[in-house]
Every structure is written in C-alpha cells, then in structure tokens.
Scaffold this motif. Structure first.
Motif, PDB file in Angstrom:
ATOM      1  N   ILE A 163       0.834  -1.211   0.000  1.00  0.00           N
ATOM      2  CA  ILE A 163       0.000   0.000   0.000  1.00  0.00           C
ATOM      3  C   ILE A 163       0.864   1.254   0.000  1.00  0.00           C
ATOM      4  O   ILE A 163       0.576   2.226  -0.725  1.00  0.00           O
ATOM      5  N   ASP A 164       1.955   1.260   0.786  1.00  0.00           N
ATOM      6  CA  ASP A 164       2.856   2.419   0.803  1.00  0.00           C
ATOM      7  C   ASP A 164       3.466   2.660  -0.574  1.00  0.00           C
ATOM      8  O   ASP A 164       3.555   3.809  -1.042  1.00  0.00           O
ATOM      9  N   ASN A 165       3.905   1.573  -1.220  1.00  0.00           N
ATOM     10  CA  ASN A 165       4.504   1.728  -2.548  1.00  0.00           C
ATOM     11  C   ASN A 165       3.487   2.241  -3.563  1.00  0.00           C
ATOM     12  O   ASN A 165       3.800   3.096  -4.398  1.00  0.00           O
ATOM     13  N   ILE A 166       2.283   1.709  -3.497  1.00  0.00           N
ATOM     14  CA  ILE A 166       1.234   2.174  -4.418  1.00  0.00           C
ATOM     15  C   ILE A 166       0.950   3.657  -4.206  1.00  0.00           C
ATOM     16  O   ILE A 166       0.840   4.440  -5.165  1.00  0.00           O
ATOM     17  N   LEU A 167       0.846   4.058  -2.948  1.00  0.00           N
ATOM     18  CA  LEU A 167       0.579   5.475  -2.654  1.00  0.00           C
ATOM     19  C   LEU A 167       1.736   6.365  -3.097  1.00  0.00           C
ATOM     20  O   LEU A 167       1.515   7.453  -3.642  1.00  0.00           O
ATOM     21  N   ASN A 168       2.976   5.911  -2.871  1.00  0.00           N
ATOM     22  CA  ASN A 168       4.133   6.717  -3.276  1.00  0.00           C
ATOM     23  C   ASN A 168       4.189   6.893  -4.789  1.00  0.00           C
ATOM     24  O   ASN A 168       4.426   8.005  -5.292  1.00  0.00           O
ATOM     25  N   ILE A 169       3.973   5.799  -5.517  1.00  0.00           N
ATOM     26  CA  ILE A 169       3.988   5.899  -6.977  1.00  0.00           C
ATOM     27  C   ILE A 169       2.844   6.777  -7.467  1.00  0.00           C
ATOM     28  O   ILE A 169       3.014   7.593  -8.389  1.00  0.00           O
TER      29      ILE A 169
ATOM     30  N   ASN B 229      16.678   0.723  -2.477  1.00  0.00           N
ATOM     31  CA  ASN B 229      15.870  -0.299  -3.138  1.00  0.00           C
ATOM     32  C   ASN B 229      16.721  -1.124  -4.096  1.00  0.00           C
ATOM     33  O   ASN B 229      16.616  -2.360  -4.148  1.00  0.00           O
ATOM     34  N   LEU B 230      17.582  -0.459  -4.870  1.00  0.00           N
ATOM     35  CA  LEU B 230      18.458  -1.185  -5.801  1.00  0.00           C
ATOM     36  C   LEU B 230      19.455  -2.064  -5.043  1.00  0.00           C
ATOM     37  O   LEU B 230      19.715  -3.207  -5.447  1.00  0.00           O
TER      38      LEU B 230
ATOM     39  N   LEU C  44      13.867  -8.457 -19.548  1.00  0.00           N
ATOM     40  CA  LEU C  44      14.534  -7.161 -19.356  1.00  0.00           C
ATOM     41  C   LEU C  44      13.661  -5.957 -19.739  1.00  0.00           C
ATOM     42  O   LEU C  44      13.657  -4.955 -19.021  1.00  0.00           O
ATOM     43  N   PRO C  45      12.905  -5.989 -20.852  1.00  0.00           N
ATOM     44  CA  PRO C  45      12.108  -4.802 -21.202  1.00  0.00           C
ATOM     45  C   PRO C  45      10.995  -4.477 -20.221  1.00  0.00           C
ATOM     46  O   PRO C  45      10.430  -3.377 -20.269  1.00  0.00           O
ATOM     47  N   PHE C  46      10.666  -5.405 -19.311  1.00  0.00           N
ATOM     48  CA  PHE C  46       9.491  -5.210 -18.456  1.00  0.00           C
ATOM     49  C   PHE C  46       9.820  -5.075 -16.969  1.00  0.00           C
ATOM     50  O   PHE C  46       8.893  -4.991 -16.161  1.00  0.00           O
ATOM     51  N   VAL C  47      11.102  -5.058 -16.616  1.00  0.00           N
ATOM     52  CA  VAL C  47      11.449  -5.098 -15.194  1.00  0.00           C
ATOM     53  C   VAL C  47      11.001  -3.841 -14.449  1.00  0.00           C
ATOM     54  O   VAL C  47      10.837  -3.880 -13.220  1.00  0.00           O
ATOM     55  N   PHE C  48      10.800  -2.721 -15.161  1.00  0.00           N
ATOM     56  CA  PHE C  48      10.386  -1.481 -14.493  1.00  0.00           C
ATOM     57  C   PHE C  48       8.876  -1.279 -14.513  1.00  0.00           C
ATOM     58  O   PHE C  48       8.388  -0.255 -14.044  1.00  0.00           O
ATOM     59  N   ASP C  49       8.131  -2.234 -15.050  1.00  0.00           N
ATOM     60  CA  ASP C  49       6.667  -2.132 -15.064  1.00  0.00           C
ATOM     61  C   ASP C  49       6.101  -2.451 -13.679  1.00  0.00           C
ATOM     62  O   ASP C  49       6.685  -3.223 -12.908  1.00  0.00           O
ATOM     63  N   LYS C  50       4.951  -1.855 -13.401  1.00  0.00           N
ATOM     64  CA  LYS C  50       4.295  -2.087 -12.107  1.00  0.00           C
ATOM     65  C   LYS C  50       3.898  -3.559 -11.962  1.00  0.00           C
ATOM     66  O   LYS C  50       3.375  -4.159 -12.901  1.00  0.00           O
ATOM     67  N   PHE C  51       4.164  -4.115 -10.805  1.00  0.00           N
ATOM     68  CA  PHE C  51       3.774  -5.471 -10.404  1.00  0.00           C
ATOM     69  C   PHE C  51       4.445  -6.564 -11.255  1.00  0.00           C
ATOM     70  O   PHE C  51       4.045  -7.719 -11.182  1.00  0.00           O
TER      71      PHE C  51
ATOM     72  N   GLY D 232       8.223 -10.282  -3.130  1.00  0.00           N
ATOM     73  CA  GLY D 232       8.155  -8.841  -3.369  1.00  0.00           C
ATOM     74  C   GLY D 232       6.810  -8.460  -3.955  1.00  0.00           C
ATOM     75  O   GLY D 232       5.974  -9.316  -4.281  1.00  0.00           O
ATOM     76  N   THR D 233       6.622  -7.157  -4.080  1.00  0.00           N
ATOM     77  CA  THR D 233       5.359  -6.637  -4.603  1.00  0.00           C
ATOM     78  C   THR D 233       5.431  -6.325  -6.093  1.00  0.00           C
ATOM     79  O   THR D 233       4.401  -6.099  -6.733  1.00  0.00           O
ATOM     80  N   GLY D 234       6.624  -6.258  -6.643  1.00  0.00           N
ATOM     81  CA  GLY D 234       6.766  -5.888  -8.045  1.00  0.00           C
ATOM     82  C   GLY D 234       6.645  -4.398  -8.284  1.00  0.00           C
ATOM     83  O   GLY D 234       6.454  -3.965  -9.426  1.00  0.00           O
ATOM     84  N   LEU D 235       6.756  -3.596  -7.227  1.00  0.00           N
ATOM     85  CA  LEU D 235       6.639  -2.134  -7.363  1.00  0.00           C
ATOM     86  C   LEU D 235       7.947  -1.404  -7.084  1.00  0.00           C
ATOM     87  O   LEU D 235       8.040  -0.198  -7.331  1.00  0.00           O
ATOM     88  N   GLY D 236       8.943  -2.106  -6.545  1.00  0.00           N
ATOM     89  CA  GLY D 236      10.185  -1.437  -6.157  1.00  0.00           C
ATOM     90  C   GLY D 236      10.897  -0.795  -7.328  1.00  0.00           C
ATOM     91  O   GLY D 236      11.260   0.395  -7.289  1.00  0.00           O
ATOM     92  N   LEU D 237      11.132  -1.537  -8.413  1.00  0.00           N
ATOM     93  CA  LEU D 237      11.838  -0.987  -9.568  1.00  0.00           C
ATOM     94  C   LEU D 237      10.999   0.070 -10.285  1.00  0.00           C
ATOM     95  O   LEU D 237      11.542   1.030 -10.840  1.00  0.00           O
ATOM     96  N   SER D 238       9.675  -0.093 -10.278  1.00  0.00           N
ATOM     97  CA  SER D 238       8.816   0.930 -10.871  1.00  0.00           C
ATOM     98  C   SER D 238       8.947   2.249 -10.125  1.00  0.00           C
ATOM     99  O   SER D 238       8.988   3.325 -10.732  1.00  0.00           O
ATOM    100  N   MET D 239       9.038   2.175  -8.788  1.00  0.00           N
ATOM    101  CA  MET D 239       9.206   3.388  -8.000  1.00  0.00           C
ATOM    102  C   MET D 239      10.584   4.007  -8.238  1.00  0.00           C
ATOM    103  O   MET D 239      10.726   5.226  -8.292  1.00  0.00           O
ATOM    104  N   VAL D 240      11.624   3.166  -8.392  1.00  0.00           N
ATOM    105  CA  VAL D 240      12.964   3.682  -8.709  1.00  0.00           C
ATOM    106  C   VAL D 240      12.929   4.470 -10.018  1.00  0.00           C
ATOM    107  O   VAL D 240      13.506   5.555 -10.125  1.00  0.00           O
ATOM    108  N   LYS D 241      12.258   3.921 -11.025  1.00  0.00           N
ATOM    109  CA  LYS D 241      12.161   4.583 -12.321  1.00  0.00           C
ATOM    110  C   LYS D 241      11.445   5.929 -12.196  1.00  0.00           C
ATOM    111  O   LYS D 241      11.871   6.929 -12.788  1.00  0.00           O
TER     112      LYS D 241
END
Length: 501
Positions: A329-335, A398-399, A442-449, A461-470
C-alpha cells in the motif's frame, strides 16, 4: 444684391445664347432650300424652252448658259460654305470631346455651331446617363470592396482559429475537394498544406475517412453531426481518433461542405488500459496477503493452534503478511503521488557519493547475513547534483536491497559512481554476481507489479520497487535509469543525473 444681379446676368446670357442658337438654326435650315432653288434656277436657265423662258432670253443660248453656270456656281459655293461650317463645328466638337477625355470626367459639352446642336444634345444625354451609371457602379464597387474585405477578414480569422486548434481539422466543399486544413491534419494524413484544392480521395490515403466525409455530405443534413471512433495509420504509427463530422451550410441554408475534426484518443485509451491493468494487478496483489491473513486467522479462531509454538508460527505469518500488505500500500501510494505530482520535492545540490555511502551502511548487515561482500568504487572527484535526498536515498536503497536479495551466498555487490565531464553527468551503477535476468524479461522489469518468474523463488516482493525507482529517477529528477543483465552471470542496475555547475 450682388447675387441677384449675377443671377439676372446669367439668365440674360442664357436667353441670348438660346436666341442666337435659334437664329443660327433657322439660318442654317435655309441653306439647303437656297441650294435647291439655285439648282432649279440653273436648270431652268439651261433649258428655257421647257419652262416657258424662251421669250425672255430669245435665241441667245450663250446667255442661258452663263445664267445656268452662275446659278450652279452659287449653289456649289453655298454648299461648300455649308460643308466648311459643318466641318468647323465637327472640329470644335471633337476638341471638346478630347478635352473631356483628357479631364477623365464625364461633363456636359457645348458647341458654338448650331449645326451640330442636336448631336451635342444627344451626346450630353448619353454623358448624363453614363455619369449616372458610373456613379452607381462606383458605389456598387465600394460596397463590393467592403464586402470583400469583410469576407477576407472572416476567412483569415477562421483560418487562424483552425490553425490554432491542436486537433486535426479538414474542411471540404460540395465537390469533396479539400479547401482548408491545419498542420495537425497534414501531419496525421501525411500531405502538404500548400497542395491547394485537391479531391480528398487523391489527398488522403485513408479510404474509410474519405467514405465518411462523402456520406456526411450526401446526407444533405444542415445541422446533422456524426461522431465515430476511427483508427488512422499515421507516419508515427497507428493512432485512435474520435472523428466529429458536421455538414456546413451556405448563406441560403444549402449544404456547402463538411468539417471533420479528429481528436487523438490514443493516449486516453492507453491510460484507461493502464488503469484497468493497475486495478487488476493491485487487486491480485492485495488478495494474496489478505487471503493468508484470513486463513491463519480462521485457523486460530477454530482452535487449530493448540500449543504456543504453533500459535507463534501463525502469528508470525499473519504479521509478515500484514507487513507485506503495508509495504504494498505504501509503494502504491508513493507511486501514485509521484505520477500525479502531489509529492513534495525538496531538491538541493548534494553529492551522490555521500548519499550512496549512507545506503551502503544500512544494507551491509543484511548482506553480511548471506556473506555477501559490498564493494565501493567511488570517483575521487568532487561533484554535486540537484536531488531530493530522501527520495533518491529510497531509490538507491531499493536497488541495493534487490542486489542482495537476488545474489546467492558468498557473492559480491559492487557500487560504482563515475563522472562524465564531457556530458555533465554523474552515473551510478550497482552490480551483483546474482542469478541475472533472462533477456525476455529485461524490457518489463520497471513495469508495475512485474516479477521475473524465473527468479521468484529467490525472494518475495510486490513488483513495485523498480517501478518506483524509475519514477524517482526519471519523473522527479529527470534522469535516466537503465539495466544490464545476463541470466546466470549477474545484473547491473544504474542511473545517471545532471551535474550542478
């Protein structure tokens, strides 16, 4: 007193001219009669025996010939005099007409010779009619000029409005020829604006669009409007448009042409699809921890955990799933805050090396538990970049956390910072000796979830960490994030930011 005297003088002069003209007219009218009389007398003198003059002249033929010759000569002289007078009057009239032509004005003319008085009156009548026609034509020309200026101004105003519209606009006439279009329409259908009036079937490569315009015109609807969704193959790819087709009527209310407005809905469709995918992914991700929490709670309620050890295990699972749910929920709200621009950003010139060292100190205990060595390779040069410290610290941590998670025991994580003076960039790389990422992922690692299925067993994991980094690097700091990896040989995540002068 002077005005009345002048008026009387002008009236007297007019009467005198009129009287003189009448005298001249009567005198000139007698000339043909005199010529006829003289000719008749000459003929009588030449043939006296036919008209009873033989007794008067006797047998003297020479006398009759002389008399006849005299009469003929007098008639000829009188005719010559009349012709000369007529010629002089014509020359005067010609000079007056040339003077009128030189003045470039239609004015009344006069001729002192009474011989051409009737002709002069007729010419003056024609001049009066011509003057009236010229005056009316001049007035009509001024009215048409005003109407032309108004129409030109209205056309320029309409053209300026159409050119200022971001949507594509096409305007056609009753013959399905393109009369007006803007830059957006030219880019969409790939044609030149300066091509002039051309049939739309030769200008537009989209046959369906041509058919829709023709059908709208053929309906002869004065107020009808048609809205359709249409896909156009543009030079930049396939785009989806909402097309509004409207009939245009002239001043008499008759159908004149068609106006087509194309609103690009491609991005809206993509966003709608992204929202649907996001809601679906969030629902799926929320359902997993909630299902675990519910299942273990029900088992506790049913009394399946009879001893303290089992109860502790159940409580641990519930706590872990609750923490996972909180992080999600925190990651979703931050993004969401970053994407919507609601997050507060406080950028200051700082050194990326100092921030990275703080993140390395935090991750070192976690790496030590797996006997993973964390190696630092920082550039000795002093530099600063404009960053929000808290947000970028979260991205770096995160990285580093991902590198430790997906690196087996006794592995190595290397943190490197380089400065590119030529391009005024600072580049940070976090490399590991972990399991790596397959090329297809590789082309999808920054996508949500998105999570790599091949490595899902390594860590949860939630699959949101790399999306938030981007989002933090590119959306907030306008940098660039990248990834390099090979399955089984490790991964390198990194980003670059602009240096501060």
């Amino acid at each position: 007193m002077n005005d009345s005297t002048s008026a009387r003088a002008a009236l007297a002069a007019t009467k005198s001219q009129t009287l003189s003209r009448e005298i001249h007219v009567r005198r000139n009218a007698l000339i043909p009669i005199l010529i006829v009389v003289l000719l008749a007398c000459g003929t009588a003198a030449l043939f006296p025996e036919h008209i009873g003059l033989l007794k008067l002249v006797g047998n003297r033929a020479d006398l009759s010939h002389v008399a006849a010759t005299g009469f003929y000569l007098a008639a000829a002289a009188l005719g010559l005099f009349s012709n000369l007078q007529l010629y002089r009057s014509a020359r005067v009239l010609e000079q007056r007409l040339r003077h009128v032509r030189a003045m470039e004005k239609l004015v009344e003319i006069s001729c002192p010779a009474a011989t051409l008085g009737g002709l002069t009156d007729s010419i003056n009548g024609v001049i009066a009619l011509a003057t009236q026609a010229v005056s009316q034509s001049s007035l009509r020309a001024r009215e048409l000029d005003i109407q032309l200026k108004v129409a030109t101004a209205e056309r320029q105003h309409a053209r300026a409005i159409i050119y200022s519209i971001s949507d594509a606009v096409l305007v056609t006439d009753p013959f399905d020829e393109l009369v007006l279009a803007n830059d957006s329409a030219a880019r969409t259908f790939d044609f030149e604006l300066e091509s002039g009036r051309r049939p739309i079937d030769k200008l537009l490569r989209d046959s369906q669009m041509v058919t829709m315009i023709r059908e709208t015109r053929q309906r002869n609807s004065k107020s009808g409007r048609r809205i359709v969704e249409h896909v156009v193959q543009t030079p930049v790819g396939e785009r989806t448009f909402k097309v509004t087709l409207s009939s245009v009527a002239d001043r008499n209310g008759e159908p004149f042409g068609v106006v087509a407005v194309l609103h690009d809905m491609t991005r809206e469709r993509e966003l709608a699809q992204m929202k649907n995918d996001f809601v679906s992914s969030v629902s799926h991700e929320l359902r997993t921890p909630l299902a675990s929490i519910k299942a273990y709670t029900e088992m506790l309620i049913d009394g399946e955990a009879t001893d303290e050890k089992t109860q502790g295990e159940f409580y641990g699972v519930i706590n872990n799933e609750a923490n996972r749910l909180e992080r999600l929920i925190d990651n979703i709200l931050n993004i969401s805050r970053i994407e919507s621009g609601l997050v507060k950003i406080a950028k200051r010139p700082q050194s990326l090396m100092v921030l990275t060292r703080e993140a390395v100190e935090v991750i070192t205990p976690q790496a030590g538990n797996k006997r993973i060595a964390v190696e630092e390779r920082f550039t000795p040069a002093f530099y600063q970049t404009l960053i929000d410290k808290d947000m970028l610290y979260q991205a770096v941590l995160n990285l580093l956390s991902n590198a430790v998670k997906y690196t087996p025991e006794d592995g190595r994580v290397t943190v490197t910072t380089d400065v590119d003076e030529a391009n005024r960039k600072v580049v940070m790389r976090i490399s590991d000796t972990g399991v790596g990422i397959p090329a297809k992922d590789l082309p999808f690692v920054f996508d949500k979830f998105y999570r790599c299925e091949a490595n899902s067993h390594m860590a949860k994991g939630t699959g949101l960490g790399l999306s938030m980094v981007k989002h933090i690097v590119e959306t907030v700091h306008h940098g660039r994030v990248f990834v390099e990896s090979e399955a089984g040989k490790g991964t390198c995540f990194g980003f670059e930011l602009d240096l501060v002068d």
